[in-house]
Scaffold this motif. Structure first.
Motif, PDB file in Angstrom:
ATOM      1  N   UNK A   1       0.831  -1.205   0.000  1.00 20.09           N
ATOM      2  CA  UNK A   1       0.000   0.000   0.000  1.00 20.09           C
ATOM      3  C   UNK A   1       0.861   1.249   0.000  1.00 20.09           C
ATOM      4  N   UNK A   2       2.060   1.129   0.577  1.00 23.05           N
ATOM      5  CA  UNK A   2       3.006   2.239   0.668  1.00 23.05           C
ATOM      6  C   UNK A   2       4.400   1.651   0.665  1.00 23.05           C
ATOM      7  N   UNK A   3       5.406   2.483   0.871  1.00 25.17           N
ATOM      8  CA  UNK A   3       6.788   2.007   0.807  1.00 25.17           C
ATOM      9  C   UNK A   3       7.115   0.978   1.877  1.00 25.17           C
ATOM     10  N   UNK A   4       6.387   1.014   3.010  1.00 22.91           N
ATOM     11  CA  UNK A   4       6.743   0.119   4.108  1.00 22.91           C
ATOM     12  C   UNK A   4       5.565  -0.612   4.735  1.00 22.91           C
ATOM     13  N   UNK A   5       4.428  -0.671   4.036  1.00 16.29           N
ATOM     14  CA  UNK A   5       3.257  -1.394   4.547  1.00 16.29           C
ATOM     15  C   UNK A   5       2.637  -2.230   3.430  1.00 16.29           C
TER      16      UNK A   5
ATOM     17  N   UNK B   1       0.760  -6.503   8.642  1.00 14.28           N
ATOM     18  CA  UNK B   1       0.808  -5.373   7.713  1.00 14.28           C
ATOM     19  C   UNK B   1       2.216  -4.825   7.550  1.00 14.28           C
ATOM     20  N   UNK B   2       3.000  -4.834   8.628  1.00 19.10           N
ATOM     21  CA  UNK B   2       4.361  -4.281   8.559  1.00 19.10           C
ATOM     22  C   UNK B   2       5.425  -5.363   8.439  1.00 19.10           C
ATOM     23  N   UNK B   3       5.029  -6.595   8.132  1.00 20.36           N
ATOM     24  CA  UNK B   3       5.981  -7.679   7.971  1.00 20.36           C
ATOM     25  C   UNK B   3       6.600  -8.155   9.265  1.00 20.36           C
ATOM     26  N   UNK B   4       5.976  -7.840  10.406  1.00 17.73           N
ATOM     27  CA  UNK B   4       6.490  -8.244  11.704  1.00 17.73           C
ATOM     28  C   UNK B   4       7.416  -7.242  12.351  1.00 17.73           C
ATOM     29  N   UNK B   5       7.568  -6.086  11.743  1.00 21.76           N
ATOM     30  CA  UNK B   5       8.508  -5.071  12.228  1.00 21.76           C
ATOM     31  C   UNK B   5       8.195  -4.640  13.661  1.00 21.76           C
ATOM     32  N   UNK B   6       6.935  -4.404  13.976  1.00 20.06           N
ATOM     33  CA  UNK B   6       6.577  -3.918  15.314  1.00 20.06           C
ATOM     34  C   UNK B   6       6.486  -5.029  16.341  1.00 20.06           C
ATOM     35  N   UNK B   7       6.150  -6.236  15.912  1.00 20.97           N
ATOM     36  CA  UNK B   7       5.994  -7.338  16.877  1.00 20.97           C
ATOM     37  C   UNK B   7       7.317  -7.937  17.305  1.00 20.97           C
ATOM     38  N   UNK B   8       8.335  -7.886  16.440  1.00 19.04           N
ATOM     39  CA  UNK B   8       9.573  -8.608  16.723  1.00 19.04           C
ATOM     40  C   UNK B   8      10.763  -7.668  16.640  1.00 19.04           C
ATOM     41  N   UNK B   9      11.420  -7.465  17.765  1.00 17.02           N
ATOM     42  CA  UNK B   9      12.491  -6.470  17.846  1.00 17.02           C
ATOM     43  C   UNK B   9      13.686  -6.825  16.975  1.00 17.02           C
ATOM     44  N   UNK B  10      13.876  -8.104  16.662  1.00 15.17           N
ATOM     45  CA  UNK B  10      15.004  -8.499  15.827  1.00 15.17           C
ATOM     46  C   UNK B  10      14.808  -8.195  14.359  1.00 15.17           C
TER      47      UNK B  10
ATOM     48  N   UNK C   1      -0.232 -21.711   5.104  1.00 16.40           N
ATOM     49  CA  UNK C   1      -0.858 -22.843   5.795  1.00 16.40           C
ATOM     50  C   UNK C   1       0.011 -24.085   5.810  1.00 16.40           C
ATOM     51  N   UNK C   2       1.093 -24.103   5.026  1.00 21.93           N
ATOM     52  CA  UNK C   2       2.018 -25.243   5.071  1.00 21.93           C
ATOM     53  C   UNK C   2       2.997 -25.132   6.240  1.00 21.93           C
ATOM     54  N   UNK C   3       2.953 -24.033   6.980  1.00 18.32           N
ATOM     55  CA  UNK C   3       3.879 -23.791   8.094  1.00 18.32           C
ATOM     56  C   UNK C   3       5.319 -24.066   7.677  1.00 18.32           C
ATOM     57  N   UNK C   4       5.790 -23.433   6.597  1.00 17.91           N
ATOM     58  CA  UNK C   4       7.101 -23.776   6.033  1.00 17.91           C
ATOM     59  C   UNK C   4       8.238 -23.600   7.027  1.00 17.91           C
ATOM     60  N   UNK C   5       9.110 -24.601   7.069  1.00 15.77           N
ATOM     61  CA  UNK C   5      10.249 -24.593   7.986  1.00 15.77           C
ATOM     62  C   UNK C   5      11.549 -24.227   7.291  1.00 15.77           C
ATOM     63  N   UNK C   6      11.473 -23.907   5.995  1.00 14.49           N
ATOM     64  CA  UNK C   6      12.676 -23.488   5.288  1.00 14.49           C
ATOM     65  C   UNK C   6      12.729 -21.977   5.106  1.00 14.49           C
ATOM     66  N   UNK C   7      11.926 -21.249   5.849  1.00 15.66           N
ATOM     67  CA  UNK C   7      12.061 -19.798   5.927  1.00 15.66           C
ATOM     68  C   UNK C   7      13.190 -19.515   6.913  1.00 15.66           C
ATOM     69  N   UNK C   8      14.170 -18.733   6.500  1.00 19.39           N
ATOM     70  CA  UNK C   8      15.412 -18.650   7.262  1.00 19.39           C
ATOM     71  C   UNK C   8      15.357 -17.728   8.468  1.00 19.39           C
ATOM     72  N   UNK C   9      14.478 -16.728   8.417  1.00 19.09           N
ATOM     73  CA  UNK C   9      14.272 -15.896   9.601  1.00 19.09           C
ATOM     74  C   UNK C   9      12.783 -15.861   9.924  1.00 19.09           C
ATOM     75  N   UNK C  10      12.446 -16.164  11.163  1.00 24.15           N
ATOM     76  CA  UNK C  10      11.055 -16.175  11.615  1.00 24.15           C
ATOM     77  C   UNK C  10      10.990 -15.429  12.941  1.00 24.15           C
ATOM     78  N   UNK C  11      10.002 -14.553  13.069  1.00 16.50           N
ATOM     79  CA  UNK C  11       9.837 -13.754  14.294  1.00 16.50           C
ATOM     80  C   UNK C  11      11.092 -12.958  14.636  1.00 16.50           C
ATOM     81  N   UNK C  12      11.797 -12.497  13.608  1.00 20.10           N
ATOM     82  CA  UNK C  12      12.949 -11.638  13.824  1.00 20.10           C
ATOM     83  C   UNK C  12      14.218 -12.345  14.241  1.00 20.10           C
ATOM     84  N   UNK C  13      14.233 -13.687  14.182  1.00 23.42           N
ATOM     85  CA  UNK C  13      15.430 -14.454  14.536  1.00 23.42           C
ATOM     86  C   UNK C  13      15.706 -15.483  13.454  1.00 23.42           C
ATOM     87  N   UNK C  14      16.974 -15.847  13.299  1.00 24.83           N
ATOM     88  CA  UNK C  14      17.335 -16.845  12.296  1.00 24.83           C
ATOM     89  C   UNK C  14      16.857 -18.226  12.729  1.00 24.83           C
TER      90      UNK C  14
END
Length: 455
Positions: free
Chosen positions: A131-135, A170-179, A193-206
């Motif tokens: 919607x914008x540069x960062x949302x 909306x912000x890609x987790x920027x506000x929820x996860x300090x990392x 819905x596949x709960x992919x485990x090959x995503x390298x960073x989740x919740x702001x941590x590797x």
């Protein structure tokens, strides 16, 4: 269904990080959409797209050394998840040169399957609407219809041009996860819905802990990332399906263990990985979709998906998901089911899902996790995803061939398309069809029956 996450699609140095690098400026390609209140009464939104962070080059913040190469983490930079997030930066993307992502006209997006570049090659891509540069652009789909044009004439068996919605932040987790210092501007926060485990960073941590990979560029860690998903369009020129997937959680959620649903834990997952799919071929009409079929995939067409509520309001309970097509000025109703034990309907509802699962001998985990009502709640806050990919897990057989592979094709529900089961083997399809592509265009959201016109 059975979506292979991005790690299996990347060349060696493209991985996810959470800081922001400065080597390549980030410039989002423009992809405007329209919002309609009535036929011919639409307003343009100047939206754009952003590349998923999992495709981006990640390096140490102090230089150019990779944080991840091949299928292994840099042990010095990434001894644990939090340290890795602090040490590693993702950079901007050269969308066309590196990833084969172009905008051939206003409101159109072309995704090329294989792109040769200075680092080797890139395979597949995934982008999100901004919607914008960062949302991210958030969608509430209840009591609305979502419409777009597609050209799959250059998308053969074994590939998937996918348009879907995921319940991302909306912000890609920027506000929820300090990392996470990168946010939506750099395509972070993916889930499905596949709960992919090959995503390298989740919740702001590797996702370093328990990470294992092969000799190529794929791998998986201890954690997965789950959320509800509405597959509007998973297709190539020979097969298509649209599929709601529900979850027991109502936002992007990190999983581990049985909650991720790997292997024998599939029906213990936080999410319904199977979904309730409507695939015309699988449901008995083998002449509806494909080259020179009722919906002729040798030329472009329009896809209309309606999210109908029980009371006809934006706050009602989701009752059905309706589908039809427009091609050459003609409205084409979705095919009707021709399967014993299933009513001859042409849309998705709780009744359809129950009957289909019974007829095919499938687990109705969709119903267990809340069915259409649960899907409706998730549809209130969705992010639009557009992608092209091949399938390192089961070669896309779940979409366009026989699946499971060892099942009798004459058994109801097994045959999903005309494609050779080996056509989607990644090595085979990448070598045979590197120039494959899909074009999405003319995206519209609006009131029921407001987004399309027919002669």
């Amino acid at each position: 269904m059975y979506r292979a996450a991005a790690a299996t699609l990347l060349f060696a140095s493209l991985v996810l990080g959470q800081q922001v690098g400065t080597n390549t400026p980030e410039k989002h390609p423009s992809m405007p959409i329209e919002v309609c209140t009535a036929p011919g009464s639409c307003t343009k939104e100047n939206t754009e797209v952003v590349l998923d962070a999992n495709w981006r080059w990640t390096h140490v913040t102090t230089g150019y050394t990779n944080c991840y190469t091949g299928s292994s983490w840099n042990a010095t930079a990434c001894p644990d998840g939090e340290t890795c997030a602090a040490n590693c930066a993702i950079d901007g993307a050269d969308y066309e040169k590196t990833y084969g992502i172009t905008t051939p006209s206003s409101g159109a997006l072309k995704l090329k399957f294989v792109t040769k570049n200075d680092n080797g090659q890139n395979v597949g891509s995934r982008v999100y609407l901004m919607a914008s540069a960062d949302k991210y652009r958030m969608f509430n789909l209840l009591n609305k219809e979502f419409t777009f044009d597609v050209d799959v004439s250059n998308l053969p068996c074994g590939l998937n041009g996918a348009v879907y919605f995921s319940e991302m932040d909306e912000d890609g987790g920027l506000s929820r996860f300090s990392g996470n210092k990168a946010g939506a501007k750099y395509g972070t926060g993916y889930c499905d819905s596949q709960c992919p485990q090959d995503i390298k960073f989740i919740n702001g941590a590797a996702n370093v802990e328990g990470w294992g990979g092969d000799s190529g560029d794929s791998g998986a860690g201890k954690y997965g990332t789950c959320c509800a998903e509405m597959d509007i369009w998973e297709a190539n020129m020979d097969a298509t399906a649209y599929t709601p997937h529900v979850c027991s959680v109502n936002e992007q959620t990190r999983c581990e263990g049985a909650d991720c649903g790997a292997g024998d834990d599939r029906y213990s997952s936080l999410c319904d990985k199977d979904g309730c799919d409507f695939n015309s071929f699988r449901l008995g009409n083998q002449e509806f979709y494909g080259p020179e079929k009722t919906v002729d995939t040798t030329k472009p067409f329009t896809i209309v998906t309606q999210f109908v509520t029980d009371d006809g309001t934006d706050t009602g309970t989701l009752k059905s998901i309706n589908r039809f097509y427009v091609q050459d000025g003609k409205v084409i109703p979705n095919s009707q089911v021709v399967v014993e034990g299933v009513d001859p309907v042409n849309n998705i509802s709780d009744e359809f899902c129950t009957q289909q699962k019974t007829a095919f001998g499938d687990n109705n985990y969709f119903g267990t996790l809340g069915g259409m009502a649960a899907m409706g709640k998730s549809l209130e806050k969705m992010v639009l995803v557009l992608s092209v990919w091949d399938d390192h897990a089961v070669s896309m057989n779940w979409l366009d061939s026989n699946f499971p592979n060892d099942a009798d094709p004459s058994k109801p529900g097994v045959s999903r398309g005309r494609c050779d089961p080996e056509a989607g083997l990644p090595a085979k399809v990448e070598a045979a069809h590197p120039d494959a592509s899909v074009i999405y265009s003319n995206i519209k959201l609006g009131a029921i029956n407001s987004t399309f016109a027919a002669n």
